[in-house]
Design a protein around this motif. Sequence first.
Motif, short mmCIF file in Angstrom:
data_model
loop_
_atom_site.label_atom_id
_atom_site.label_comp_id
_atom_site.label_asym_id
_atom_site.label_seq_id
_atom_site.Cartn_x
_atom_site.Cartn_y
_atom_site.Cartn_z
N ILE A 146 0.86 -1.19 0.00
CA ILE A 146 0.00 0.00 0.00
C ILE A 146 0.89 1.23 0.00
O ILE A 146 1.69 1.43 0.92
CB ILE A 146 -0.93 0.01 1.23
CG1 ILE A 146 -1.80 -1.26 1.24
CG2 ILE A 146 -1.79 1.26 1.23
CD1 ILE A 146 -2.58 -1.43 2.52
N LEU A 147 0.75 2.02 -1.06
CA LEU A 147 1.55 3.24 -1.21
C LEU A 147 0.67 4.46 -1.12
O LEU A 147 -0.51 4.43 -1.47
CB LEU A 147 2.25 3.24 -2.57
CG LEU A 147 3.28 2.15 -2.83
CD1 LEU A 147 3.76 2.24 -4.26
CD2 LEU A 147 4.45 2.30 -1.88
N ARG A 148 1.27 5.56 -0.69
CA ARG A 148 0.55 6.83 -0.61
C ARG A 148 1.51 7.94 -1.04
O ARG A 148 2.67 7.95 -0.63
CB ARG A 148 0.08 7.05 0.82
CG ARG A 148 -0.62 8.36 1.04
CD ARG A 148 -1.21 8.43 2.43
NE ARG A 148 -0.19 8.88 3.37
CZ ARG A 148 -0.43 9.23 4.62
NH1 ARG A 148 -1.65 9.11 5.11
NH2 ARG A 148 0.51 9.65 5.40
N VAL A 149 1.03 8.87 -1.85
CA VAL A 149 1.79 10.05 -2.23
C VAL A 149 1.15 11.22 -1.51
O VAL A 149 -0.06 11.39 -1.53
CB VAL A 149 1.78 10.29 -3.75
CG1 VAL A 149 2.54 11.56 -4.11
CG2 VAL A 149 2.36 9.09 -4.48
N MET A 150 2.00 12.05 -0.86
CA MET A 150 1.47 13.14 -0.06
C MET A 150 2.25 14.42 -0.35
O MET A 150 3.46 14.39 -0.51
CB MET A 150 1.63 12.78 1.42
CG MET A 150 1.10 13.81 2.37
SD MET A 150 1.30 13.27 4.08
CE MET A 150 2.90 13.91 4.43
N LEU A 151 1.54 15.52 -0.45
CA LEU A 151 2.15 16.85 -0.55
C LEU A 151 1.88 17.53 0.78
O LEU A 151 0.73 17.79 1.12
CB LEU A 151 1.52 17.65 -1.70
CG LEU A 151 1.97 19.09 -1.84
CD1 LEU A 151 3.46 19.18 -2.17
CD2 LEU A 151 1.13 19.79 -2.91
N ASP A 152 2.93 17.81 1.56
CA ASP A 152 2.69 18.41 2.87
C ASP A 152 2.67 19.93 2.80
O ASP A 152 2.91 20.53 1.76
CB ASP A 152 3.67 17.87 3.93
CG ASP A 152 5.08 18.44 3.83
OD1 ASP A 152 5.32 19.37 3.03
OD2 ASP A 152 5.95 17.97 4.58
#
Length: 159
Positions: A11-17
């Motif tokens: 399970i992967l997640r891409v995040m822009l903080d």
Amino acid sequence: MTYSVSDASVILRVMLDYSGLVKNLIWHEKDGKWNEFWSVPKSPCGPYGRCGTYGICDPHFFSRRFECDCLPGYEPKCPREWNILKDASKGVSERLESTSLCSHGDGFVKVANVKVHDTSEAVWVSTNMTPRDREKNCVRNCSCSAYASIDILEKESVV
């Protein structure tokens, strides 16, 4: 951005903080948490505006304890946050004694290695102007507080 995973159990997640950092995270079931395995930018100065308005970021800040500094004539708006907490989010403000008089003795200080803001509002000038001509052009305009020479599509701009 696109990517593919060959193992459907991953399970992967891409995040822009909030700071502009893009992170790729992978879920570790055993630990019950997300772990970062890739992010950009790598430099603390990567996100534009890292040190606030009129702040300057030095990625090679080893001689100081903080990557943020103030442009000449400015000081931190919140010295405690800046110096103790290393938080430059409130930016810097102009020192009272350096109040602009607009062409009454104003001048410029060369500041190297800075990121220039969005150039869509830049005033384009002839590429055969000297640095002194560019400075004079800016001083004549009271709304001009800085200028930069940028090589974009073989033109130079004054910002």
